[in-house]
Write a protein that holds these residues in place. Structure first.
Motif, mmCIF file in Angstrom:
data_model
loop_
_atom_site.group_PDB
_atom_site.id
_atom_site.type_symbol
_atom_site.label_atom_id
_atom_site.label_comp_id
_atom_site.label_asym_id
_atom_site.label_seq_id
_atom_site.Cartn_x
_atom_site.Cartn_y
_atom_site.Cartn_z
ATOM 1 N N ASP A 224 -20.735 23.289 -28.135
ATOM 2 C CA ASP A 224 -20.507 24.132 -27.006
ATOM 3 C C ASP A 224 -19.719 25.375 -27.469
ATOM 4 O O ASP A 224 -19.062 25.878 -28.327
ATOM 5 N N SER A 250 -28.030 12.827 -21.188
ATOM 6 C CA SER A 250 -26.562 12.660 -21.047
ATOM 7 C C SER A 250 -25.922 11.632 -21.843
ATOM 8 O O SER A 250 -24.778 11.284 -22.071
ATOM 9 N N ILE A 291 -30.382 21.786 -24.418
ATOM 10 C CA ILE A 291 -30.285 21.718 -22.905
ATOM 11 C C ILE A 291 -30.369 20.146 -22.294
ATOM 12 O O ILE A 291 -31.192 19.507 -23.239
ATOM 13 N N ASP A 295 -30.575 16.047 -17.007
ATOM 14 C CA ASP A 295 -29.798 16.655 -16.111
ATOM 15 C C ASP A 295 -30.454 17.890 -15.316
ATOM 16 O O ASP A 295 -30.525 18.872 -15.984
ATOM 17 N N GLU A 297 -29.384 19.847 -12.976
ATOM 18 C CA GLU A 297 -28.576 21.235 -12.734
ATOM 19 C C GLU A 297 -28.597 21.805 -13.921
ATOM 20 O O GLU A 297 -28.453 22.874 -14.081
ATOM 21 N N ASP A 298 -28.174 21.137 -15.133
ATOM 22 C CA ASP A 298 -27.944 21.679 -16.429
ATOM 23 C C ASP A 298 -29.358 22.530 -16.778
ATOM 24 O O ASP A 298 -29.196 23.567 -17.340
ATOM 25 N N TRP A 299 -30.551 21.568 -16.865
ATOM 26 C CA TRP A 299 -31.947 22.429 -16.794
ATOM 27 C C TRP A 299 -32.083 23.639 -16.229
ATOM 28 O O TRP A 299 -32.381 24.595 -16.654
ATOM 29 N N LYS A 301 -29.672 25.634 -14.668
ATOM 30 C CA LYS A 301 -28.425 26.846 -15.220
ATOM 31 C C LYS A 301 -29.147 27.076 -16.457
ATOM 32 O O LYS A 301 -28.955 28.614 -16.610
ATOM 33 N N GLU A 302 -29.308 26.551 -17.407
ATOM 34 C CA GLU A 302 -29.710 26.902 -18.808
ATOM 35 C C GLU A 302 -31.042 27.638 -18.890
ATOM 36 O O GLU A 302 -31.294 28.479 -19.656
#
Length: 758
Positions: A224, A250, A291, A295, A297-299, A301-302
């Motif tokens: 991270d 995940s 990524i 997910d 939302e993660d996809w 956002k990234e």
């Protein structure tokens, strides 16, 4: 295959030494050719030897590959009447050049080298008739070969005063390959003023891979974003392939942070880790591992940050030669076909066959354009956003940055700005096709639409990904220019962007099955498109000395739609684009004639017809005296299947631009526009095709009686001629006049109406 006696005794070494001593004027082009004798003097002997001699065969192949280039140039320059081409235009070169003169020489050119000026030497074997007969398309044919030392043998000629470079090593992991890549990177960072390193101003991505911590050589770690002293990272551009991928999900997120064993990585990832380590860096970004793929939302956002990831990378590593992650890109490489020759002192060297087009003359044609990675739509923006790219190709590695394009064999081209900078520069250009003479290379958005032509010819698995795969690039350009992005088209390049059509008749367009978009946007169709306004003079009237500006007939009113380029969706929301534009009902349409309309050749050549158009659409026009004229214009339906179901009483032409084409005292009216179908229950229109051509007439009319004398008429349609207000000297001393178009006013004067496109 062996060599004939002439090739075995070819004294290239002496010519090399003579060429080495020739002066240069500093230009990066061929100079000071040194002729050498002792080889065949006539083509008939080369043709006869080609069946048994390897070098003669390569020479003949090079000549054969050169021939289409001559034909293309002659066609573009109108060196012959297309209605009456030379009888041997497409004949075999063995028949055309059966007894031509042969010349052999060596020329030198700069090659990229960090230590200063170095040379490449090109063996040039040509055949010609000793004069230029361009009107007969019988110009010089050329076969070219790069002269090098064999990579595995080093300097074998035995004379230190001849520095010709070493052939590309077939081992992509060799020390020389690594050193070449490191040299390019170091030169870019330390010597290129337009390529800042940015190591202190950019941050690492939110997640990244630590592949070189100095402790664990057998594994890599997903990290991270945190406080790191070194922010340099490499971003991988790669083709995933169809096999199941190693991804971060995940479920695997935590285990990937604890370490991913090298042995379970797909080969492309293993190769990327090796390259990053060898160039002395530590961090790597790979989309499938950085990524969380399951997910949403993660996809989302990234992926919104993807433009920053590729733009801020220390360099982008492109696995250009690999069509899937399982293949890797560091396996032994193919090489160009080559011949080993022996100098008079018994030492050997190699000559490698070169294609017609080399890297050096222009950055528009690049060898990696034919690699598998260049066929994938998702990978295009990764190349365009990068400040630096290191490509691993099938034959060698290549480098791109803001100042040079370079190849491992020494070829290079000086460029101004990286790919994204060039798009931004042309987007901000003051000149457009409507304000500057049409021979400019810097119309606004010309580079964007050139990129879209490339992009739409690439493969993409999901139709709904075609806008998301451009989102990062579009977002970055939107921020830079402040312009409005309208589903793949830019507001300041709107009319040119609306005027798209199929790139060729060999690859027809189709509608996506599981995805719909506004009909006016190029994303509403599948298949490669082109934007003919930008290339009109180059491809359709390259011989015309005086060039008028395009004139807009339509203008933007407003649009209503929501952009959803990132969110997963099989359908864009309903949208409208509103224009103020001339619109006329189509009375009929039919297959256009194969023979071009008569155009009064006594006044000069009319522009070439569109190669894509196959229909003639007719509408009625009333002149100022109230007389009705049936006028036609070339065009086509976007989708062939829709041509059969089209209802003429609902079809209209929306004119976008005009271009008066002056032929002495008259002018032809060339127009571009859309063929649209009116909605059954509302005043809205759906695009179904385009028009692109001069206005034509089929009957006797004052619009064309003046252009084609009665005695010359045939049953073919005739291009409409319109009177031009002539003034003495209005062409100017150099054939250019700022108010040139004002002498050819709009002959139709159609009223603009509000047109809503859906």
């Amino acid at each position: 295959m062996s060599l004939c006696s002439k090739c075995s005794s070819l004294d290239v070494a002496t010519a090399l030494r003579q060429a080495q001593a020739t002066p240069s004027d500093g230009q990066q082009i061929f100079r000071a050719e040194v002729k050498t004798g002792g080889w065949y003097s006539r083509t008939r002997d080369v043709f006869a030897s080609a069946s048994t001699c390897q070098l003669c065969r390569l020479v003949v192949r090079g000549w054969r590959d050169w021939r289409p280039r001559l034909i293309s140039i002659a066609t573009g320059n109108a060196d012959f009447d297309p209605k009456d081409p030379p009888s041997d235009l497409y004949a075999a070169i063995e028949d055309i050049y059966k007894d031509a003169k042969v010349e052999v020489g060596v020329v030198k050119r700069y090659r990229f080298h960090s230590e200063g000026q170095k040379w490449s030497f090109i063996l040039r074997i040509s055949c010609s008739f000793g004069y230029q007969a361009s009107y007969e398309v019988h110009g010089e044919l050329v076969a070219r070969f790069r002269v090098t030392y064999p990579a595995e043998k080093g300097h074998l000629i035995g004379h230190d005063d001849v520095d010709i470079g070493i052939a590309v090593d077939r081992d992509s992991t060799s020390v020389s390959v690594v050193n070449t890549a490191k040299t390019w990177l170091d030169t870019c960072l330390t010597k290129h003023q337009s390529c800042p390193s940015q190591t202190q101003t950019v941050a690492l991505p939110f997640r990244y891979l630590d592949v070189n911590d100095g402790i664990h050589s057998d594994r890599i770690f997903l990290r991270d974003s945190g406080v790191e002293p070194d922010h340099r990272y490499v971003a991988l551009s790669h083709c995933w392939g169809t096999a199941e991928q190693l991804c971060t999900t995940s479920t695997t997120l935590q285990s990937h942070k604890e370490g991913i064993p090298i042995q379970i990585l797909p080969q492309t990832f293993k190769d990327a880790v090796r390259v990053v380590r060898e160039v002395g860096l530590r961090y790597l970004w790979i989309d499938s591992l950085c990524i969380i793929q399951d997910d949403i939302e993660d996809w989302r956002k990234e992926s919104e940050k993807m433009a920053e990831v590729y733009r801020n990378a220390h360099f982008v590593l492109a696995a250009a030669r690999s069509s899937s992650d399982s293949e890797g890109f560091l396996s032994p490489r193919q090489g160009p076909e080559h011949v080993e020759l022996v100098a008079s002192d018994g030492k050997g060297f190699s000559i490698e066959a070169l294609p017609c087009d080399l890297l050096q003359p222009t950055y528009d044609a690049h060898p990696i354009d034919n690699e598998p990675l260049s066929r994938r739509a998702w990978c295009l923006q990764e190349r365009y956003l990068a400040r630096r790219v290191l490509h691993y190709g099938l034959q060698q590695i290549y480098w791109e940055c803001g100042e040079i394009h370079a190849a491992e064999n020494g070829d290079f081209a000086s460029v101004v700005g990286d790919q994204f900078s060039r798009i931004g520069r042309s987007a901000a250009a003051k000149e457009t096709v409507f304000t500057g003479l049409s021979d400019s290379d810097y119309f606004n958005y010309v580079d964007w639409y050139n990129m879209i032509e490339d992009y739409t010819g690439r493969d993409i698995t999901k139709d709904s990904d075609r806008l998301p795969a451009l989102f990062g690039l579009a977002k970055a350009l939107e921020v830079q220019t402040g312009d409005k992005y309208l589903i793949g088209i830019w507001l300041n390049g709107l009319l040119e962007g609306l005027m798209w059509c199929a790139a060729s008749t060999d690859n027809l367009l189709a509608r996506p099955r599981s995805y719909s978009a506004p009909s006016w946007a190029w994303v509403s169709v599948k298949g490669q498109v082109q934007f003919p306004i930008y290339s009109w003079y180059e491809r359709r009237a390259g011989w015309k000395g005086s060039k008028a500006n395009f004139e807009p007939l339509a203008e933007y009113a407003n649009e209503t739609f929501e952009k959803r380029d990132v969110e997963p969706s099989d359908r864009l929301p309903d949208s409208e684009l509103c224009l103020y534009a001339p619109i006329v009902p189509i009375r009929r349409f039919k297959q256009r004639t194969q023979t071009p309309p008569d155009s009064g050749s006594q006044f000069g050549l009319a522009p070439e017809r569109s190669l894509i158009a196959d229909q003639a659409f007719y509408f009625q026009y009333h002149d100022v005296d109230g007389r009705a004229h049936n006028i036609g214009i070339d065009g086509a339906f976007d989708i062939k299947e829709e041509e059969r179901t089209a209802k003429t009483n609902r079809l209209y032409i929306v004119f976008l631009t005009r271009l008066p084409f002056v032929l002495q005292f008259d002018f032809l009216e060339h127009r571009f526009g859309l063929v649209v179908e009116k909605h059954e229950t509302s005043e809205r229109y759906r695009r179904v095709g385009f028009v692109d051509g001069c206005l034509i007439s089929e009957g006797s009319s004052a619009l064309w009686d003046r252009l084609v004398p009665r005695k010359w008429r045939s049953d073919n349609p005739v291009v409409c001629a319109f009177k031009r207000d002539h003034k003495d000297g209005d062409m100017g001393s150099n054939g250019v006049q700022p108010d040139f178009n004002l002498l050819a006013p709009d002959p139709l004067q159609l009223r603009r109406q509000r047109v809503s496109l859906i």
